[in-house]
Design a protein around this motif. Structure first.
Motif, PDB file in Angstrom:
ATOM      1  N   PHE A  75      36.748  94.568 -35.861  1.00 38.01           N
ATOM      2  CA  PHE A  75      37.576  93.664 -35.521  1.00 38.01           C
ATOM      3  C   PHE A  75      37.153  92.354 -35.278  1.00 38.01           C
ATOM      4  CE2 PHE A  75      37.808  98.039 -34.041  1.00 38.01           C
ATOM      5  CZ  PHE A  75      39.241  98.632 -34.869  1.00 38.01           C
ATOM      6  N   PRO A  76      38.248  91.453 -36.642  1.00 35.85           N
ATOM      7  CA  PRO A  76      37.625  89.961 -36.456  1.00 35.85           C
ATOM      8  C   PRO A  76      38.454  89.473 -35.102  1.00 35.85           C
ATOM      9  CG  PRO A  76      39.019  90.445 -38.431  1.00 35.85           C
ATOM     10  CD  PRO A  76      38.837  92.135 -37.453  1.00 35.85           C
ATOM     11  N   MET A  77      38.044  88.363 -34.282  1.00 37.43           N
ATOM     12  CA  MET A  77      38.281  87.942 -33.365  1.00 37.43           C
ATOM     13  C   MET A  77      39.175  87.293 -33.594  1.00 37.43           C
ATOM     14  SD  MET A  77      37.504  89.098 -30.539  1.00 37.43           S
ATOM     15  CE  MET A  77      36.006  89.285 -29.165  1.00 37.43           C
ATOM     16  N   PRO A  78      40.187  86.882 -33.176  1.00 37.47           N
ATOM     17  CA  PRO A  78      41.123  84.926 -33.698  1.00 37.47           C
ATOM     18  C   PRO A  78      40.808  84.412 -33.375  1.00 37.47           C
ATOM     19  CG  PRO A  78      42.416  86.881 -31.452  1.00 37.47           C
ATOM     20  CD  PRO A  78      41.298  87.337 -31.495  1.00 37.47           C
ATOM     21  N   SER A  79      40.982  83.263 -34.208  1.00 32.73           N
ATOM     22  CA  SER A  79      39.991  82.514 -34.575  1.00 32.73           C
ATOM     23  C   SER A  79      40.422  81.001 -32.612  1.00 32.73           C
ATOM     24  CB  SER A  79      40.701  80.976 -35.313  1.00 32.73           C
ATOM     25  OG  SER A  79      42.328  81.270 -35.601  1.00 32.73           O
ATOM     26  N   ASP A  80      41.339  80.900 -32.115  1.00 32.44           N
ATOM     27  CA  ASP A  80      41.062  81.029 -31.186  1.00 32.44           C
ATOM     28  C   ASP A  80      41.060  81.306 -30.238  1.00 32.44           C
ATOM     29  OD1 ASP A  80      43.033  82.898 -30.540  1.00 32.44           O
ATOM     30  OD2 ASP A  80      45.333  81.284 -30.445  1.00 32.44           O
ATOM     31  N   PHE A  81      40.474  82.374 -29.725  1.00 33.41           N
ATOM     32  CA  PHE A  81      40.174  83.135 -29.008  1.00 33.41           C
ATOM     33  C   PHE A  81      39.003  82.921 -28.295  1.00 33.41           C
ATOM     34  CE2 PHE A  81      36.606  86.031 -27.411  1.00 33.41           C
ATOM     35  CZ  PHE A  81      36.893  87.462 -26.946  1.00 33.41           C
ATOM     36  N   ILE A  82      38.710  82.874 -26.967  1.00 29.38           N
ATOM     37  CA  ILE A  82      38.382  81.682 -25.537  1.00 29.38           C
ATOM     38  C   ILE A  82      37.267  83.237 -24.879  1.00 29.38           C
ATOM     39  CG2 ILE A  82      38.130  80.620 -24.152  1.00 29.38           C
ATOM     40  CD1 ILE A  82      38.187  78.957 -25.704  1.00 29.38           C
ATOM     41  N   ARG A  83      38.175  84.390 -24.231  1.00 30.51           N
ATOM     42  CA  ARG A  83      37.942  85.442 -23.302  1.00 30.51           C
ATOM     43  C   ARG A  83      38.429  86.889 -23.270  1.00 30.51           C
ATOM     44  NH1 ARG A  83      37.634  83.930 -17.054  1.00 30.51           N
ATOM     45  NH2 ARG A  83      37.485  86.380 -16.469  1.00 30.51           N
ATOM     46  N   LEU A  84      37.701  87.409 -23.255  1.00 27.42           N
ATOM     47  CA  LEU A  84      38.651  88.870 -22.926  1.00 27.42           C
ATOM     48  C   LEU A  84      39.698  89.709 -22.046  1.00 27.42           C
ATOM     49  CD1 LEU A  84      37.636  92.022 -25.726  1.00 27.42           C
ATOM     50  CD2 LEU A  84      37.777  92.434 -22.943  1.00 27.42           C
ATOM     51  N   LEU A  85      40.427  90.125 -22.265  1.00 25.35           N
ATOM     52  CA  LEU A  85      41.049  90.552 -20.888  1.00 25.35           C
ATOM     53  C   LEU A  85      41.182  91.981 -21.207  1.00 25.35           C
ATOM     54  CD1 LEU A  85      43.794  87.866 -20.451  1.00 25.35           C
ATOM     55  CD2 LEU A  85      41.673  88.030 -19.166  1.00 25.35           C
ATOM     56  N   ASN A  86      41.106  92.552 -22.227  1.00 20.91           N
ATOM     57  CA  ASN A  86      41.084  93.961 -22.568  1.00 20.91           C
ATOM     58  C   ASN A  86      41.313  93.876 -23.815  1.00 20.91           C
ATOM     59  OD1 ASN A  86      42.454  96.771 -22.524  1.00 20.91           O
ATOM     60  ND2 ASN A  86      44.373  96.364 -20.972  1.00 20.91           N
ATOM     61  N   ALA A  87      40.830  95.351 -24.360  1.00 17.43           N
ATOM     62  CA  ALA A  87      40.736  95.612 -25.125  1.00 17.43           C
ATOM     63  C   ALA A  87      41.594  96.557 -26.167  1.00 17.43           C
ATOM     64  CB  ALA A  87      38.867  95.805 -26.041  1.00 17.43           C
ATOM     65  N   GLY A  88      42.285  97.308 -25.151  1.00 10.73           N
ATOM     66  CA  GLY A  88      42.464  98.605 -25.251  1.00 10.73           C
ATOM     67  C   GLY A  88      42.214 100.067 -25.437  1.00 10.73           C
ATOM     68  N   THR A  89      40.910 100.179 -25.406  1.00 14.23           N
ATOM     69  CA  THR A  89      39.919 100.522 -24.926  1.00 14.23           C
ATOM     70  C   THR A  89      38.059 101.158 -24.627  1.00 14.23           C
ATOM     71  OG1 THR A  89      38.521 102.490 -27.164  1.00 14.23           O
ATOM     72  CG2 THR A  89      38.542 100.056 -27.101  1.00 14.23           C
ATOM     73  N   LYS A  90      38.117 101.711 -23.872  1.00 11.15           N
ATOM     74  CA  LYS A  90      36.999 101.346 -23.154  1.00 11.15           C
ATOM     75  C   LYS A  90      35.702 101.934 -23.576  1.00 11.15           C
ATOM     76  CE  LYS A  90      39.232 104.168 -19.203  1.00 11.15           C
ATOM     77  NZ  LYS A  90      39.762 104.795 -18.327  1.00 11.15           N
ATOM     78  N   ASP A  91      35.656 102.318 -24.901  1.00 14.91           N
ATOM     79  CA  ASP A  91      34.459 101.896 -25.860  1.00 14.91           C
ATOM     80  C   ASP A  91      33.944 100.294 -26.529  1.00 14.91           C
ATOM     81  OD1 ASP A  91      31.496 103.113 -25.913  1.00 14.91           O
ATOM     82  OD2 ASP A  91      32.612 104.134 -27.580  1.00 14.91           O
ATOM     83  N   PHE A  92      33.667 100.027 -26.462  1.00 15.29           N
ATOM     84  CA  PHE A  92      33.815  98.882 -27.241  1.00 15.29           C
ATOM     85  C   PHE A  92      32.528  97.551 -26.631  1.00 15.29           C
ATOM     86  CE2 PHE A  92      36.436  96.996 -24.313  1.00 15.29           C
ATOM     87  CZ  PHE A  92      35.712  95.241 -24.415  1.00 15.29           C
ATOM     88  N   ASP A  93      32.295  97.045 -28.011  1.00 14.38           N
ATOM     89  CA  ASP A  93      31.366  95.909 -27.676  1.00 14.38           C
ATOM     90  C   ASP A  93      31.716  94.775 -28.629  1.00 14.38           C
ATOM     91  OD1 ASP A  93      28.749  94.713 -26.703  1.00 14.38           O
ATOM     92  OD2 ASP A  93      27.731  95.831 -28.193  1.00 14.38           O
ATOM     93  N   ILE A  94      30.954  93.508 -28.195  1.00 13.57           N
ATOM     94  CA  ILE A  94      31.606  92.552 -28.532  1.00 13.57           C
ATOM     95  C   ILE A  94      30.145  91.456 -29.625  1.00 13.57           C
ATOM     96  CG2 ILE A  94      32.385  90.302 -28.349  1.00 13.57           C
ATOM     97  CD1 ILE A  94      34.058  90.838 -26.270  1.00 13.57           C
ATOM     98  N   GLU A  95      30.425  91.574 -30.548  1.00 17.59           N
ATOM     99  CA  GLU A  95      28.922  90.819 -31.551  1.00 17.59           C
ATOM    100  C   GLU A  95      29.207  89.837 -32.500  1.00 17.59           C
ATOM    101  OE1 GLU A  95      27.013  94.387 -34.030  1.00 17.59           O
ATOM    102  OE2 GLU A  95      25.866  94.438 -32.356  1.00 17.59           O
TER     103      GLU A  95
END
Length: 188
Positions: A75-95
């Motif tokens: 899932f592509p991050m929004p262009s204004d993304f700075i910091r994740l607070l909640n992804a709505g799922t427990k099993d994820f990774d940022i890459e």
């Protein structure tokens, strides 16, 4: 008076004992210093704390390209993304500016790059002035003491902001979703 980039920089300059500016386009060393570091300093400060005035929600859809292994979707991050607070799922990774997960959508709660200073919390505006002062003090005064003092004040202000956030947000349940299983284990 409304909060602007220039008003924040003027507060920082005044903390250093320097003269004010009228715009980032002024033919002045102080204006050039402020213009050169303002945007990156804003992004760094917004990332340091989950400011409520910089919070957004968005539902993300996956791209057509899938991760090679480990997760079903990217899932592509929004262009204004700075910091994740909640992804709505427990099993994820940022890459690589994507959230990888085994779900069909992401309900993202995140901190965004809020460039509209007029919508900022008063503590964020004050923190930005302190952070700017900590970075411009030495070139202006020739001494790092004023910059170190401003940085220490910034750290204390961030502690106050965390305490205030704790008072303004509902308490997270100690047990959360696992209350029944914890109690069951205790009394078996």
């Amino acid at each position: 008076m409304s909060t602007t980039k220039v008003s924040i920089c003027n507060e920082a300059l005044n903390m250093c004992g320097a003269s004010s500016i009228t715009s980032f386009d002024d033919e002045d060393d102080n204006a050039r210093r402020c213009a050169a570091i303002y945007d990156q300093t804003r992004k760094s400060l917004i990332r340091m704390h989950p400011w409520s005035c910089c919070k957004k929600r968005e539902v993300l859809s996956p791209t057509t390209a899938h991760p090679t292994f480990g997760y079903q979707n990217a899932f592509p991050m929004p262009s204004d993304f700075i910091r994740l607070l909640n992804a709505g799922t427990k099993d994820f990774d940022i890459e690589n500016n994507h959230i990888l997960a085994n779900t069909d959508s992401i309900q993202l709660v995140y901190i965004y790059d809020n460039k509209n200073e007029q919508t900022w919390d008063a503590l964020l505006a004050e923190a930005m002035a302190l952070y700017m002062c900590s970075k411009i003090a030495k070139p202006i005064t020739g001494s790092q003491a004023e910059g170190d003092s401003a940085y220490q004040k910034l750290m204390n202000l961030l502690k106050q902001a965390r305490a205030i956030n704790g008072q303004e947000r509902p308490n997270d349940s100690f047990f959360g979703d696992e209350e029944a299983s914890l109690i069951t284990v205790r009394y078996q």
